[in-house]
Structure formats: structure tokens, C-alpha cells
Design a protein around this motif. Structure first.
Motif, PDB file in Angstrom:
ATOM      1  N   ARG A 139       0.829  -1.208   0.000  1.00 18.24           N
ATOM      2  CA  ARG A 139       0.000   0.000   0.000  1.00 18.24           C
ATOM      3  C   ARG A 139       0.865   1.260   0.000  1.00 18.24           C
ATOM      4  O   ARG A 139       0.629   2.215  -0.761  1.00 18.24           O
ATOM      5  CB  ARG A 139      -0.923   0.021   1.217  1.00 18.24           C
ATOM      6  CG  ARG A 139      -2.086   1.018   1.084  1.00 18.24           C
ATOM      7  CD  ARG A 139      -2.478   1.657   2.391  1.00 18.24           C
ATOM      8  NE  ARG A 139      -1.528   2.699   2.763  1.00 18.24           N
ATOM      9  CZ  ARG A 139      -1.540   3.944   2.271  1.00 18.24           C
ATOM     10  NH1 ARG A 139      -2.451   4.306   1.390  1.00 18.24           N
ATOM     11  NH2 ARG A 139      -0.636   4.829   2.662  1.00 18.24           N
ATOM     12  N   GLY A 140       1.886   1.278   0.855  1.00 18.66           N
ATOM     13  CA  GLY A 140       2.749   2.448   0.915  1.00 18.66           C
ATOM     14  C   GLY A 140       3.500   2.684  -0.376  1.00 18.66           C
ATOM     15  O   GLY A 140       3.646   3.833  -0.830  1.00 18.66           O
ATOM     16  N   ALA A 141       3.988   1.600  -1.007  1.00 15.29           N
ATOM     17  CA  ALA A 141       4.720   1.737  -2.264  1.00 15.29           C
ATOM     18  C   ALA A 141       3.797   2.204  -3.394  1.00 15.29           C
ATOM     19  O   ALA A 141       4.183   3.042  -4.224  1.00 15.29           O
ATOM     20  CB  ALA A 141       5.389   0.415  -2.620  1.00 15.29           C
ATOM     21  N   LEU A 142       2.576   1.671  -3.452  1.00 21.36           N
ATOM     22  CA  LEU A 142       1.610   2.129  -4.462  1.00 21.36           C
ATOM     23  C   LEU A 142       1.281   3.606  -4.264  1.00 21.36           C
ATOM     24  O   LEU A 142       1.212   4.380  -5.230  1.00 21.36           O
ATOM     25  CB  LEU A 142       0.332   1.300  -4.378  1.00 21.36           C
ATOM     26  CG  LEU A 142       0.378  -0.125  -4.933  1.00 21.36           C
ATOM     27  CD1 LEU A 142      -0.921  -0.859  -4.608  1.00 21.36           C
ATOM     28  CD2 LEU A 142       0.627  -0.139  -6.440  1.00 21.36           C
ATOM     29  N   SER A 143       1.061   4.001  -3.024  1.00 25.50           N
ATOM     30  CA  SER A 143       0.732   5.394  -2.740  1.00 25.50           C
ATOM     31  C   SER A 143       1.859   6.320  -3.187  1.00 25.50           C
ATOM     32  O   SER A 143       1.621   7.346  -3.843  1.00 25.50           O
ATOM     33  CB  SER A 143       0.457   5.571  -1.237  1.00 25.50           C
ATOM     34  OG  SER A 143       0.247   6.935  -0.919  1.00 25.50           O
ATOM     35  N   ASP A 144       3.105   5.974  -2.847  1.00 24.43           N
ATOM     36  CA  ASP A 144       4.240   6.810  -3.244  1.00 24.43           C
ATOM     37  C   ASP A 144       4.317   6.957  -4.766  1.00 24.43           C
ATOM     38  O   ASP A 144       4.528   8.060  -5.285  1.00 24.43           O
ATOM     39  CB  ASP A 144       5.545   6.204  -2.721  1.00 24.43           C
ATOM     40  CG  ASP A 144       5.737   6.415  -1.230  1.00 24.43           C
ATOM     41  OD1 ASP A 144       4.945   7.161  -0.618  1.00 24.43           O
ATOM     42  OD2 ASP A 144       6.680   5.820  -0.674  1.00 24.43           O
ATOM     43  N   ALA A 145       4.159   5.826  -5.484  1.00 26.17           N
ATOM     44  CA  ALA A 145       4.268   5.868  -6.939  1.00 26.17           C
ATOM     45  C   ALA A 145       3.125   6.666  -7.562  1.00 26.17           C
ATOM     46  O   ALA A 145       3.338   7.441  -8.511  1.00 26.17           O
ATOM     47  CB  ALA A 145       4.300   4.449  -7.496  1.00 26.17           C
ATOM     48  N   LEU A 146       1.904   6.498  -7.061  1.00 25.65           N
ATOM     49  CA  LEU A 146       0.764   7.227  -7.616  1.00 25.65           C
ATOM     50  C   LEU A 146       0.858   8.722  -7.319  1.00 25.65           C
ATOM     51  O   LEU A 146       0.515   9.556  -8.171  1.00 25.65           O
ATOM     52  CB  LEU A 146      -0.540   6.651  -7.065  1.00 25.65           C
ATOM     53  CG  LEU A 146      -0.943   5.290  -7.637  1.00 25.65           C
ATOM     54  CD1 LEU A 146      -2.036   4.654  -6.788  1.00 25.65           C
ATOM     55  CD2 LEU A 146      -1.403   5.420  -9.084  1.00 25.65           C
ATOM     56  N   LYS A 147       1.302   9.075  -6.134  1.00 23.97           N
ATOM     57  CA  LYS A 147       1.469  10.497  -5.805  1.00 23.97           C
ATOM     58  C   LYS A 147       2.481  11.144  -6.751  1.00 23.97           C
ATOM     59  O   LYS A 147       2.274  12.261  -7.232  1.00 23.97           O
ATOM     60  CB  LYS A 147       1.921  10.656  -4.351  1.00 23.97           C
ATOM     61  CG  LYS A 147       0.819  10.404  -3.332  1.00 23.97           C
ATOM     62  CD  LYS A 147       1.265  10.700  -1.905  1.00 23.97           C
ATOM     63  CE  LYS A 147       2.313   9.745  -1.411  1.00 23.97           C
ATOM     64  NZ  LYS A 147       2.623   9.936   0.035  1.00 23.97           N
ATOM     65  N   HIS A 148       3.560  10.435  -7.026  1.00 20.50           N
ATOM     66  CA  HIS A 148       4.578  10.983  -7.925  1.00 20.50           C
ATOM     67  C   HIS A 148       4.077  11.043  -9.360  1.00 20.50           C
ATOM     68  O   HIS A 148       4.321  12.015 -10.087  1.00 20.50           O
ATOM     69  CB  HIS A 148       5.839  10.116  -7.850  1.00 20.50           C
ATOM     70  CG  HIS A 148       6.947  10.596  -8.728  1.00 20.50           C
ATOM     71  ND1 HIS A 148       7.152  10.107 -10.006  1.00 20.50           N
ATOM     72  CD2 HIS A 148       7.904  11.531  -8.536  1.00 20.50           C
ATOM     73  CE1 HIS A 148       8.185  10.721 -10.541  1.00 20.50           C
ATOM     74  NE2 HIS A 148       8.672  11.582  -9.680  1.00 20.50           N
ATOM     75  N   ASP A 149       3.345  10.014  -9.796  1.00 18.33           N
ATOM     76  CA  ASP A 149       2.890   9.925 -11.186  1.00 18.33           C
ATOM     77  C   ASP A 149       1.766  10.914 -11.479  1.00 18.33           C
ATOM     78  O   ASP A 149       1.721  11.529 -12.558  1.00 18.33           O
ATOM     79  CB  ASP A 149       2.419   8.495 -11.469  1.00 18.33           C
ATOM     80  CG  ASP A 149       2.507   8.133 -12.949  1.00 18.33           C
ATOM     81  OD1 ASP A 149       2.693   9.043 -13.767  1.00 18.33           O
ATOM     82  OD2 ASP A 149       2.397   6.946 -13.283  1.00 18.33           O
ATOM     83  N   LEU A 150       0.846  11.088 -10.530  1.00 20.88           N
ATOM     84  CA  LEU A 150      -0.345  11.899 -10.771  1.00 20.88           C
ATOM     85  C   LEU A 150      -0.245  13.309 -10.179  1.00 20.88           C
ATOM     86  O   LEU A 150      -1.062  14.175 -10.510  1.00 20.88           O
ATOM     87  CB  LEU A 150      -1.580  11.205 -10.177  1.00 20.88           C
ATOM     88  CG  LEU A 150      -1.959   9.853 -10.782  1.00 20.88           C
ATOM     89  CD1 LEU A 150      -3.020   9.179  -9.930  1.00 20.88           C
ATOM     90  CD2 LEU A 150      -2.451  10.026 -12.215  1.00 20.88           C
ATOM     91  N   GLY A 151       0.701  13.528  -9.285  1.00 17.17           N
ATOM     92  CA  GLY A 151       0.767  14.820  -8.610  1.00 17.17           C
ATOM     93  C   GLY A 151      -0.376  15.024  -7.638  1.00 17.17           C
ATOM     94  O   GLY A 151      -0.808  16.166  -7.385  1.00 17.17           O
ATOM     95  N   ALA A 152      -0.884  13.928  -7.068  1.00 13.04           N
ATOM     96  CA  ALA A 152      -2.024  13.987  -6.153  1.00 13.04           C
ATOM     97  C   ALA A 152      -1.578  13.626  -4.748  1.00 13.04           C
ATOM     98  O   ALA A 152      -0.583  12.918  -4.550  1.00 13.04           O
ATOM     99  CB  ALA A 152      -3.123  13.032  -6.614  1.00 13.04           C
TER     100      ALA A 152
END
Length: 246
Positions: free
Chosen positions: A108-121
Motif C-alpha cells: 500500500r505504501g509503495a503504491l501510494s508513493d508511486a501514484l502520488k509521484h505519477d499523478l501529482g495527487a
């Protein structure tokens, strides 16, 4: 004839028992220390890789938040120690090689980090949104989480992205992500001077490959959130998507 009387042994035995009782804690401590000295050191690993370098051109903030919910992991993989497959098809539990937190939390933490970086959210885990805030909700179920000794890491997951308080199409998809250990090292080397080379062998190499598998899975999720069809490629094999009912 004088009568010989035997001396009682009871006081002597009692004295010896008291000495042994006082020595028992010291003996137990010595045995415990000896056991620790002979045990291999425990190594801890995380799926949250090094922070990605900031883009040369600052990315505009996304007009929505993300809600990366808790990840469900198949029972055979959801263990504190790393479970590594060998060439003969068996699985070995590496008790001295452990995840730094429960595996579902790591993913969960790794997905969150990657999505925040990819989407700027931002993730709602770090901000408290208003009830009407636009949010993309992400749910993930991991069917397989394989570490294959000396070869690759593989992640098989079913995932859902659903818009809340905004327009968009929810999707239910299944992805299988495979990253070879050698490919993980090559990707890191191609990242520029700010990237540390990934390890290429042993447990660290497998963990580095699985870190990149989670990032690739997050990339497919980000495509779906943008309204694009997630495509196979880059180690990601898409096994189909279907729209979620409103």
C-alpha cells in the motif's frame, strides 16, 4: 558401646539448593547470549524505494486526491519473512530476511508513493479531505507475490479504481507484472546520477525487482485514472479490464 549418630544432610542440601537458585538467572542469561551469538543477524526490507528525483518542470497539482486503501495479500505470501521460490518448485521461508512492516502495508505504501509521484495527487492518508472532495479510490487484491531465487519478482493483482465526487469511469482490472533482477539493475543505472544502482543478486536484488514491479502496477492504475486504457508493456501484462457499475 557409644552410640554413633549420623549428621543430618538436610542443612547442607538446603544450602546447595539456595546457591543453585541464585545462580539460575545468570546461567539462563549466559545461555540466551550464546544463542544470540550463534543466530544469523536479521535483515529488514521495504518495498518503498528511494524517492524519485523531482521533475525538471514542476508538475501541476492534480484536481483530486487519491485514496489507496489497504491491500489484501494471499495468505501464502502474507508472511513477515521473505518467501522465496527455488528452481525445484519449493518455497523457502528466509527467517533472517524480513519485511519491515506487514506485507499489505508495504505494498500500500509503495503504491501510494508511486501514484502520488505519477499523478501529482495527495493521498487522503496524509490530508483530511472534506466530505465533498473529489477522490479516486484504489483497491488492490494481490493473488501472487513471488520472489524467484536468482531470476525475477512477479506480482499478480486484481485492482479497482473508482471516482468519488467527480466524473470518471471506474475500472476493474487484473495485471501480472514481472521484473527480472537484471532488468531492475539496468533501470536503476539508466536513472541518472541521482539513482543508486540496484543490487543484482541475492535477496536485495529480488527486493529491488519487486519494488519496480509495484511501481509498474501503479503506472497501470494511473493510466486508468487519467481515462486511458492500461496497456501491456514494461513488464506489465494486462489480463483484462471491465467497467465498474456507477
Amino acid at each position: 558401646m557409644p552410640i554413633l549418630r549420623s549428621r543430618s544432610l538436610r542443612p547442607a542440601l538446603g544450602h546447595s539448593a539456595r546457591r543453585l537458585s541464585r545462580a539460575a538467572p545468570a546461567l539462563a542469561l549466559a545461555a540466551w547470549l550464546a544463542g544470540c551469538a550463534s543466530s544469523p543477524p536479521v535483515h529488514y526490507y521495504t518495498l518503498q524505494g528511494p524517492s524519485a528525483p523531482a521533475p525538471a518542470v514542476p508538475r501541476a497539482a492534480a484536481p483530486f486526491l487519491i485514496d489507496v486503501q489497504g491491500v489484501n495479500v494471499a495468505a501464502q505470501a502474507d508472511q513477515p519473512q521473505l518467501m522465496v521460490r527455488t528452481g525445484d518448485g519449493s518455497v523457502s521461508a528466509l527467517y533472517s530476511e524480513r519485511w519491515s512492516s506487514p506485507l499489505g502495508d508495504e505494498i500500500r505504501g509503495a503504491l501510494s508513493d508511486a501514484l502520488k509521484h505519477d499523478l501529482g495527487a495527495l493521498d487522503v492518508q496524509v490530508v483530511k479531505p472534506a466530505p465533498t472532495a473529489p477522490v479516486w479510490r484504489i483497491q488492490t487484491d494481490v493473488q501472487r507475490f513471488d520472489l524467484v531465487a536468482g531470476r525475477k519478482s512477479q506480482l499478480d493483482a486484481t485492482w479497482r479504481v473508482r471516482p468519488v465526487n467527480l466524473k470518471g469511469n471506474g475500472l476493474l482490472c487484473r495485471s501480472v507484472v514481472t521484473v527480472n533482477v537484471s532488468d531492475a539493475a539496468g533501470d536503476s543505472a539508466a536513472g541518472g546520477s541521482g539513482s543508486k544502482p540496484a543490487p543484482t543478486s541475492g535477496v536485495p536484488g529480488l527486493v529491488a525487482a519487486q519494488q519496480r514491479a509495484v511501481v509498474a502496477l501503479a503506472g497501470a492504475m494511473a493510466s486508468a485514472i487519467r481515462g486511458q486504457t492500461p496497456d501491456s508493456g514494461g513488464g506489465v501484462q494486462m489480463l483484462g479490464c471491465s467497467p465498474l457499475p456507477d
